[in-house]
Design a protein around this motif. Structure first.
Motif, PDB file in Angstrom:
ATOM      1  N   TYR A  99       0.844  -1.201   0.000  1.00  9.59           N
ATOM      2  CA  TYR A  99       0.000   0.000   0.000  1.00  9.59           C
ATOM      3  C   TYR A  99       0.881   1.254   0.000  1.00  9.59           C
ATOM      4  CZ  TYR A  99      -3.961  -2.963   1.430  1.00  9.59           C
ATOM      5  OH  TYR A  99      -4.958  -3.914   1.501  1.00  9.59           O
ATOM      6  N   TYR A 100       0.529   2.214  -0.854  1.00  9.92           N
ATOM      7  CA  TYR A 100       1.250   3.484  -0.950  1.00  9.92           C
ATOM      8  C   TYR A 100       0.266   4.642  -0.791  1.00  9.92           C
ATOM      9  CZ  TYR A 100       4.985   0.581  -2.871  1.00  9.92           C
ATOM     10  OH  TYR A 100       5.936  -0.388  -3.051  1.00  9.92           O
ATOM     11  N   LYS A 101       0.727   5.670  -0.082  1.00  7.82           N
ATOM     12  CA  LYS A 101      -0.145   6.805   0.230  1.00  7.82           C
ATOM     13  C   LYS A 101      -0.407   7.676  -0.988  1.00  7.82           C
ATOM     14  CE  LYS A 101      -2.058   8.657   4.007  1.00  7.82           C
ATOM     15  NZ  LYS A 101      -2.924   7.876   4.922  1.00  7.82           N
ATOM     16  N   GLU A 102       0.604   7.817  -1.850  1.00  3.46           N
ATOM     17  CA  GLU A 102       0.504   8.708  -3.001  1.00  3.46           C
ATOM     18  C   GLU A 102       0.359   7.902  -4.284  1.00  3.46           C
ATOM     19  OE1 GLU A 102       0.269  11.862  -2.484  1.00  3.46           O
ATOM     20  OE2 GLU A 102       0.777  11.786  -0.350  1.00  3.46           O
ATOM     21  N   LEU A 104       1.268   6.513  -7.835  1.00  2.00           N
ATOM     22  CA  LEU A 104       2.565   6.098  -8.354  1.00  2.00           C
ATOM     23  C   LEU A 104       2.736   6.379  -9.837  1.00  2.00           C
ATOM     24  CD1 LEU A 104       2.964   2.625  -6.586  1.00  2.00           C
ATOM     25  CD2 LEU A 104       4.012   4.788  -5.938  1.00  2.00           C
ATOM     26  N   ASN A 444      10.208  -2.621   3.282  1.00  2.00           N
ATOM     27  CA  ASN A 444      10.204  -1.166   3.298  1.00  2.00           C
ATOM     28  C   ASN A 444      11.087  -0.568   2.215  1.00  2.00           C
ATOM     29  OD1 ASN A 444       9.127   1.163   4.450  1.00  2.00           O
ATOM     30  ND2 ASN A 444      10.882   1.471   5.802  1.00  2.00           N
ATOM     31  N   VAL A 447      10.453   0.958  -2.828  1.00  2.00           N
ATOM     32  CA  VAL A 447      10.154   2.384  -2.934  1.00  2.00           C
ATOM     33  C   VAL A 447      10.267   2.801  -4.390  1.00  2.00           C
ATOM     34  CG1 VAL A 447      10.781   4.700  -2.158  1.00  2.00           C
ATOM     35  CG2 VAL A 447      11.079   2.741  -0.619  1.00  2.00           C
ATOM     36  N   ASN A 452       7.865   8.220  -1.242  1.00  2.00           N
ATOM     37  CA  ASN A 452       6.613   7.465  -1.224  1.00  2.00           C
ATOM     38  C   ASN A 452       6.884   6.010  -0.867  1.00  2.00           C
ATOM     39  OD1 ASN A 452       3.916   6.820  -1.478  1.00  2.00           O
ATOM     40  ND2 ASN A 452       3.873   6.929  -3.712  1.00  2.00           N
ATOM     41  N   ARG A 453       7.138   5.772   0.419  1.00  2.00           N
ATOM     42  CA  ARG A 453       7.388   4.413   0.907  1.00  2.00           C
ATOM     43  C   ARG A 453       6.062   3.699   1.188  1.00  2.00           C
ATOM     44  NH1 ARG A 453      12.469   3.245   2.087  1.00  2.00           N
ATOM     45  NH2 ARG A 453      13.975   4.945   2.188  1.00  2.00           N
ATOM     46  N   PRO A 454       6.084   2.378   1.254  1.00  2.14           N
ATOM     47  CA  PRO A 454       4.849   1.663   1.616  1.00  2.14           C
ATOM     48  C   PRO A 454       4.380   2.081   3.008  1.00  2.14           C
ATOM     49  CG  PRO A 454       6.540   0.139   0.823  1.00  2.14           C
ATOM     50  CD  PRO A 454       7.212   1.458   1.011  1.00  2.14           C
TER      51      PRO A 454
END
Length: 520
Positions: A99-102, A104, A444, A447, A452-454
């Motif tokens: 899962y990524y916040k931003e 991709l 982790n 990337v 934008n890390r998981p």
């Protein structure tokens, strides 16, 4: 458990390609993608409409599918052979979700994100191949013909934060595209599938699924990590290694195979025999618990008088085993046994990029484990069971799998490796993974963009039966923080989520994610 099949565009979702100043592709490449999209969507129009109606109530909606191929052709005639252990894992599948916040990428079909995937796949010929029967003896092998990986695009009708707070394990599986290997002709079946899921507000989840016969969770994690490194135009730190297990440095000139180690062989023999007895199928559910660095640190200090060398895995395996044992039937004999699964790449000095399965299962039995109010003794037993396993134990097991060939050269039938007894998987090897600077966790390092890390990574194993599965893995917080993903019969899982001993663990409640607080 509901699973998504790969589904193509419906007519309303056939993409419209426009060329603007931000497009970096030549007309010939654009023509290729236009033709590819057209021919992969139009023939499946009615199928897509029907499937979208069936999933109308879901928050996950499949929008398109395509096939990703490697950027460099595979040498003709390339074959990848399975080990005996690989064959035994064939009933299971592996599912990993990052899962990524931003966001991709802009538009995956024409984005460099997809181009980097093709470059990465060039390092992994078995991933884009197809599993076929060998003509000589009818055994399974991978024909590395670059048939490609199925890629599905989907949208999720909620934000990423809301999803992590409200989705349950069954709904999370909708973020992965998968169906099991067919019994007949598998030459057109893709053993790897990727699903790109876009959340409202910009979050993204990448779900990667594969047959467990192909790879274990470490392999799948490294594939995503390699994709991210390629996207950043950095060297792939852990490229896949397809060496034969017999080429391990421990066997070159040392010959330490210990075929007299009976415990592993006897356990696997009993497990394969147990598979001949049908189990009562129960609907399984999944929940994930997060324990912070401080909680684990405090709890380890409390049990160090009993076991000064206890690890987070020992602690959490003991906690969940003792609590789950209380949920089992009073006359159940299996609740006194725990199957412990560990990765043996480091122990056998294998390349950390070793492609295939490098997992070892062993049995720990303790009488009256469900009656123990203080689980310190259980944590100590878990620790010494895991730490006492040496190279001979692993080689004995591998030799047993290789010896399972029947008349004609075929390996014996696969069996439930995760079950029938309760199984606990340790993923502690992902904490100090070699080649990663700054003591970062393996998961982790996937990337794609530096900032934008998981924010969360989920691991699941398909076709778990019997008493259930506990997976103990590092949490992205780092340090001693851990996540525990539990798969149990639904009634037992509901009771476990309300268990006071777990909820009050170290006087601080663990955070529960993807545990189904949403109500229809």
């Amino acid at each position: 458990m509901q699973l998504i099949l790969h589904m193509p565009h419906s007519a309303s979702y056939i993409p419209k390609l426009t060329i603007n100043e931000r497009t970096n592709y030549s007309p010939c490449i654009l023509d290729f993608y236009v033709l590819h999209i057209f021919y992969t969507t139009l023939p499946n129009f009615l199928f897509s409409l029907n499937m979208m109606k069936q999933n109308k109530s879901n928050r996950v909606a499949v929008r398109s599918k395509l096939t990703a191929v490697s950027s460099r052709p595979v040498n003709p005639g390339t074959i990848h052979s399975f080990t005996g252990l690989d064959h035994a894992m064939a009933l299971h599948s592996v599912h990993v979700i990052f899962y990524y916040k931003e966001k991709l990428f802009s538009y995956f079909d024409l984005d460099p994100f997809r181009v980097c995937l093709s470059e990465t796949l060039s390092l992994y010929p078995p991933v884009t191949g197809r599993i076929v029967r060998r003509e000589v003896d009818g055994e399974w092998e991978v024909k590395c013909n670059d048939a490609g990986v199925r890629v599905v695009k989907a949208t999720v009708a909620t934000t990423l934060d809301e999803w992590l707070a409200t989705a349950d394990g069954a709904e999370e599986r909708l973020l992965t595209a998968w169906y099991d290997m067919p019994h007949g002709d598998s030459s057109s079946w893709s053993p790897y599938r990727i699903q790109i899921n876009e959340f409202e507000g910009g979050g993204v989840a990448i779900g990667l699924s594969c047959s467990h016969m192909q790879a274990d969770p470490t392999c799948v994690t490294l594939l995503i990590k390699s994709w991210a490194e390629t996207h950043r135009r950095e060297p792939v730190v852990h490229p896949p290694s397809f060496d034969d297990l017999s080429n391990s440095p421990l066997t070159r000139g040392l010959n330490i195979h210990n075929t007299n180690t009976k415990s592993s062989r006897a356990y696997y023999e009993a497990k394969s025999m147990a598979a001949q007895t049908s189990l009562i199928l129960k609907k399984m559910g999944t929940a994930t618990f997060k324990f912070s660095n401080e909680v684990i640190k405090q709890s380890l200090l409390e049990i160090h008088q009993t076991c000064s060398v206890a690890t987070p895995f020992d602690l959490l395996a003991a906690l969940f085993w003792t609590r789950i044992a209380r949920l089992k039937h009073p006359k159940s004999k299996s609740k006194h046994s725990l199957s412990i699964c560990v990765d043996f790449r480091k122990k056998l000095l294998l390349s950390y990029g070793y492609y295939g399965n490098a997992l070892h299962f062993s049995l720990l039995s303790l009488p009256d484990v469900e009656e123990k109010e203080d689980f310190r003794d259980v944590a100590e037993a878990v620790h010494y069971h895991v730490s006492s396993q040496g190279e001979g134990e692993f080689w004995s097991a591998l030799d047993w799998f290789e010896s399972r060939k029947e008349e004609g050269g075929q390996f014996g039938a696969p069996f439930r490796m995760y079950g029938p007894e309760l199984t606990c998987m340790s993923m502690e090897h992902m904490v100090d993974f070699p080649g990663i600077t700054g003591n970062k966790l393996l998961m982790n390092t996937a990337v794609f963009d530096k900032e934008n890390r998981p924010v969360h990574v989920s691991y699941h194993v398909g076709n778990v039966e019997g008493e259930g599965l506990i997976m103990v893995m590092p949490a992205l917080e780092g340090g001693l923080a851990r996540m525990v993903t539990v798969t149990l019969p639904e009634e037992e899982l509901e009771q476990l989520c309300q268990d006071e001993a777990i909820s009050s663990f170290s006087s601080l409640n663990p955070i529960m994610v993807l545990s189904g607080t949403r109500r229809a």
